[in-house]
Design a protein around this motif. Structure first.
Motif, PDB file in Angstrom:
ATOM      1  N   ARG A   1     -11.316  10.244   4.117  1.00 38.51           N
ATOM      2  CA  ARG A   1     -10.815  11.437   3.427  1.00 38.51           C
ATOM      3  C   ARG A   1      -9.935  11.066   2.235  1.00 38.51           C
ATOM      4  O   ARG A   1     -10.010  11.690   1.174  1.00 38.51           O
ATOM      5  CB  ARG A   1     -10.053  12.329   4.411  1.00 38.51           C
ATOM      6  CG  ARG A   1     -10.965  13.060   5.384  1.00 38.51           C
ATOM      7  CD  ARG A   1     -10.229  14.128   6.156  1.00 38.51           C
ATOM      8  NE  ARG A   1      -9.367  13.582   7.194  1.00 38.51           N
ATOM      9  CZ  ARG A   1      -9.780  13.279   8.425  1.00 38.51           C
ATOM     10  NH1 ARG A   1     -11.054  13.449   8.763  1.00 38.51           N
ATOM     11  NH2 ARG A   1      -8.939  12.811   9.319  1.00 38.51           N
ATOM     12  N   LEU A   2      -9.107  10.043   2.401  1.00 38.71           N
ATOM     13  CA  LEU A   2      -8.224   9.637   1.314  1.00 38.71           C
ATOM     14  C   LEU A   2      -9.018   8.998   0.172  1.00 38.71           C
ATOM     15  O   LEU A   2      -8.713   9.218  -1.010  1.00 38.71           O
ATOM     16  CB  LEU A   2      -7.164   8.672   1.842  1.00 38.71           C
ATOM     17  CG  LEU A   2      -5.864   8.553   1.033  1.00 38.71           C
ATOM     18  CD1 LEU A   2      -5.246   9.913   0.753  1.00 38.71           C
ATOM     19  CD2 LEU A   2      -4.864   7.671   1.772  1.00 38.71           C
ATOM     20  N   LEU A   3     -10.047   8.219   0.502  1.00 38.91           N
ATOM     21  CA  LEU A   3     -10.908   7.639  -0.532  1.00 38.91           C
ATOM     22  C   LEU A   3     -11.609   8.728  -1.336  1.00 38.91           C
ATOM     23  O   LEU A   3     -11.636   8.696  -2.572  1.00 38.91           O
ATOM     24  CB  LEU A   3     -11.946   6.710   0.109  1.00 38.91           C
ATOM     25  CG  LEU A   3     -11.496   5.282   0.394  1.00 38.91           C
ATOM     26  CD1 LEU A   3     -12.442   4.606   1.375  1.00 38.91           C
ATOM     27  CD2 LEU A   3     -11.409   4.475  -0.895  1.00 38.91           C
TER      28      LEU A   3
ATOM     29  N   LEU B   1       0.834  -1.194   0.000  1.00 30.15           N
ATOM     30  CA  LEU B   1       0.000   0.000   0.000  1.00 30.15           C
ATOM     31  C   LEU B   1       0.874   1.252   0.000  1.00 30.15           C
ATOM     32  O   LEU B   1       1.938   1.275   0.625  1.00 30.15           O
ATOM     33  CB  LEU B   1      -0.899   0.028   1.234  1.00 30.15           C
ATOM     34  CG  LEU B   1      -2.052  -0.976   1.287  1.00 30.15           C
ATOM     35  CD1 LEU B   1      -2.665  -0.970   2.686  1.00 30.15           C
ATOM     36  CD2 LEU B   1      -3.112  -0.625   0.254  1.00 30.15           C
ATOM     37  N   PRO B   2       0.449   2.320  -0.677  1.00 21.20           N
ATOM     38  CA  PRO B   2       1.155   3.587  -0.526  1.00 21.20           C
ATOM     39  C   PRO B   2       1.206   4.006   0.937  1.00 21.20           C
ATOM     40  O   PRO B   2       0.301   3.682   1.722  1.00 21.20           O
ATOM     41  CB  PRO B   2       0.320   4.561  -1.357  1.00 21.20           C
ATOM     42  CG  PRO B   2      -0.425   3.706  -2.327  1.00 21.20           C
ATOM     43  CD  PRO B   2      -0.682   2.412  -1.598  1.00 21.20           C
ATOM     44  N   THR B   3       2.239   4.721   1.297  1.00 26.20           N
ATOM     45  CA  THR B   3       2.445   5.074   2.699  1.00 26.20           C
ATOM     46  C   THR B   3       1.257   5.840   3.271  1.00 26.20           C
ATOM     47  O   THR B   3       0.810   5.557   4.389  1.00 26.20           O
ATOM     48  CB  THR B   3       3.723   5.915   2.840  1.00 26.20           C
ATOM     49  OG1 THR B   3       4.824   5.124   2.386  1.00 26.20           O
ATOM     50  CG2 THR B   3       3.956   6.319   4.277  1.00 26.20           C
ATOM     51  N   ARG B   4       0.729   6.795   2.524  1.00 30.64           N
ATOM     52  CA  ARG B   4      -0.411   7.568   3.031  1.00 30.64           C
ATOM     53  C   ARG B   4      -1.624   6.679   3.270  1.00 30.64           C
ATOM     54  O   ARG B   4      -2.363   6.869   4.243  1.00 30.64           O
ATOM     55  CB  ARG B   4      -0.787   8.687   2.056  1.00 30.64           C
ATOM     56  CG  ARG B   4       0.157   9.870   2.045  1.00 30.64           C
ATOM     57  CD  ARG B   4      -0.386  10.987   1.174  1.00 30.64           C
ATOM     58  NE  ARG B   4      -1.624  11.534   1.714  1.00 30.64           N
ATOM     59  CZ  ARG B   4      -2.554  12.131   0.987  1.00 30.64           C
ATOM     60  NH1 ARG B   4      -2.420  12.209  -0.333  1.00 30.64           N
ATOM     61  NH2 ARG B   4      -3.641  12.628   1.555  1.00 30.64           N
ATOM     62  N   SER B   5      -1.832   5.704   2.396  1.00 33.02           N
ATOM     63  CA  SER B   5      -2.974   4.811   2.561  1.00 33.02           C
ATOM     64  C   SER B   5      -2.784   3.911   3.773  1.00 33.02           C
ATOM     65  O   SER B   5      -3.722   3.667   4.533  1.00 33.02           O
ATOM     66  CB  SER B   5      -3.170   3.964   1.302  1.00 33.02           C
ATOM     67  OG  SER B   5      -3.480   4.783   0.196  1.00 33.02           O
ATOM     68  N   ARG B   6      -1.566   3.417   3.957  1.00 30.16           N
ATOM     69  CA  ARG B   6      -1.296   2.582   5.116  1.00 30.16           C
ATOM     70  C   ARG B   6      -1.517   3.373   6.407  1.00 30.16           C
ATOM     71  O   ARG B   6      -2.101   2.872   7.368  1.00 30.16           O
ATOM     72  CB  ARG B   6       0.133   2.038   5.051  1.00 30.16           C
ATOM     73  CG  ARG B   6       0.368   0.857   5.980  1.00 30.16           C
ATOM     74  CD  ARG B   6       1.788   0.355   5.908  1.00 30.16           C
ATOM     75  NE  ARG B   6       2.166  -0.026   4.554  1.00 30.16           N
ATOM     76  CZ  ARG B   6       3.140   0.559   3.878  1.00 30.16           C
ATOM     77  NH1 ARG B   6       3.828   1.545   4.406  1.00 30.16           N
ATOM     78  NH2 ARG B   6       3.435   0.151   2.666  1.00 30.16           N
ATOM     79  N   ALA B   7      -1.057   4.612   6.429  1.00 30.95           N
ATOM     80  CA  ALA B   7      -1.254   5.456   7.610  1.00 30.95           C
ATOM     81  C   ALA B   7      -2.737   5.737   7.838  1.00 30.95           C
ATOM     82  O   ALA B   7      -3.214   5.738   8.985  1.00 30.95           O
ATOM     83  CB  ALA B   7      -0.479   6.766   7.453  1.00 30.95           C
ATOM     84  N   ALA B   8      -3.497   5.969   6.758  1.00 33.99           N
ATOM     85  CA  ALA B   8      -4.928   6.245   6.903  1.00 33.99           C
ATOM     86  C   ALA B   8      -5.663   5.047   7.474  1.00 33.99           C
ATOM     87  O   ALA B   8      -6.560   5.188   8.312  1.00 33.99           O
ATOM     88  CB  ALA B   8      -5.514   6.636   5.550  1.00 33.99           C
ATOM     89  N   ILE B   9      -5.300   3.847   7.030  1.00 33.61           N
ATOM     90  CA  ILE B   9      -5.917   2.629   7.561  1.00 33.61           C
ATOM     91  C   ILE B   9      -5.617   2.492   9.048  1.00 33.61           C
ATOM     92  O   ILE B   9      -6.427   1.971   9.819  1.00 33.61           O
ATOM     93  CB  ILE B   9      -5.429   1.412   6.759  1.00 33.61           C
ATOM     94  CG1 ILE B   9      -6.030   1.446   5.351  1.00 33.61           C
ATOM     95  CG2 ILE B   9      -5.776   0.100   7.454  1.00 33.61           C
ATOM     96  CD1 ILE B   9      -5.385   0.508   4.375  1.00 33.61           C
TER      97      ILE B   9
END
Length: 360
Positions: A250-252, A107-115
């Motif tokens: 928010r990321l979605l 996963l991209p880093t931002r997506s991993r952090a968002a999860i």
């Protein structure tokens, strides 16, 4: 002459109702209140599109409504059923061709952090720590136990906090993770006629959002390949809210709005389907050039539609509250002129149907 998709009959004339398949190279908004036949009608159009074109379709399916897209009805025309059987339809999820899995470490880093429910503004120190740990994570494909041990090795306090957060939130126990196995993106990259991501059976709400985010990230990251895709997002208000609350939400929303704004030039085209147009982010709504509208009674939703889609004739729009089941307005680039349609029959088996009322 361009081929036509026959989707039903025109209510006012009885003539065949047609759509232009070549004009799905723009975004489509599809809406109708509960009981209008919205999902069934969407299935009619998708079947026609999959049968008539080579455009790969990716369906994000939160209610398992398209989980049986590969199966034809028992009363289907034999010739049509045989032609459908030649199409490559993959269903990922419980009871499908294979489980729906994604790789946490890819996963991209931002997506991993968002999860992990980390916000770069609200949790700056922890978010920054997650960024640094994520850079070290790339390329590792262990089991969950090996991954947790790897994070705790060398007594690195940042890694330990990263591992503790994953464990406290129960994220490592989610069924969604492929670890070193096949990922949903691997299947999508095979360019099947249709790939259905059955999101309706996960134990944790975060899992279906992680799956959607992973797939949308992958398609966007590889946009420069310009491999056309039709991305169907059913119940789009769940993934593209005008007021997202969590980092993952928010990321979605950001990703879907980005695809809506810039995806056409890369061959990424959306179909956003919902019961509540006012609950979909307006920056995604405003990018749609095709509209399918079924029965809608809510005045605020009708007002939002009238404001966003001025090319829908007002007289047709005002008839929406009294539409019968399976009736829809089609307007925009994929139809020669706005038309009111009585939708035709599905070829495939409808999933996710209503539970019948038990009788004595």
């Amino acid at each position: 002459m361009d081929p036509r998709l026959i989707i039903g009959t025109q209510v006012d004339s009885g003539d065949p109702a047609e759509l232009l398949p070549t004009k799905f190279n723009r975004h489509t908004f599809w809406c109708g209140q509960s009981g209008s036949g919205k999902t069934y009608a969407l299935g009619v159009v998708l079947e026609q599109l999959i049968g008539a074109t080579r455009l790969p379709v990716v369906i994000l399916d939160p209610n398992s409504d398209f989980a049986r897209l590969g199966e034809t009805r028992t009363d289907a025309d034999p010739a049509a059923a045989s032609a459908w059987a030649s199409r490559s339809i993959r269903v990922l999820g419980p009871g499908g061709d294979e489980p729906l899995k994604i790789r946490f470490v890819d996963l991209p880093t931002r997506s991993r952090a968002a999860i992990m429910r980390l916000d770069p503004v609200m949790d700056p120190e922890f978010f920054n720590m997650a960024l640094r740990v994520s850079e070290q994570v790339q390329g590792h494909t262990p089991t969950p136990e090996q991954f947790a041990r790897w994070l705790r090795r060398d007594d690195d306090p940042d890694r330990r906090r990263f591992a503790m957060r994953l464990e406290n939130l129960g994220i490592l126990d989610w069924d969604i993770w492929a670890w070193g196995g096949r990922d949903a993106s691997d299947v999508i990259d095979e360019e099947h006629d249709a790939t259905v991501l059955d999101l309706g059976a996960f134990r944790e709400p975060g899992e279906f959002k992680a799956a959607a985010l992973s797939v949308l990230d992958h398609l966007w990251q590889n946009r420069e390949q310009r491999r056309p895709r039709l991305i169907v997002i059913d119940e789009a208000h769940n993934l593209c809210s005008p007021d997202p609350q969590t980092p993952a939400d928010r990321l979605l929303t950001e990703r879907i709005v980005q695809i809506a704004a810039e995806g056409r030039k890369f061959g990424l085209w959306l179909v956003l389907s919902t019961q509540r147009p006012s609950k979909v982010h307006p920056n995604a709504l405003s990018q749609c050039d095709n509209v399918a509208l079924m029965r809608m009674n809510a005045p605020n939703d009708l007002a939002a539609l009238a404001e966003s889609f001025g090319f829908v004739p007002q007289d047709l729009l005002m008839r929406s509250p009294v539409f019968g089941q399976g009736q829809a307005i089609f307007a925009g680039g994929f139809t020669a002129a706005p038309q009111l349609v009585q939708m035709g029959a599905r070829l495939t088996v409808e999933g996710g149907s209503d539970v019948p009322v038990p009788l004595r």
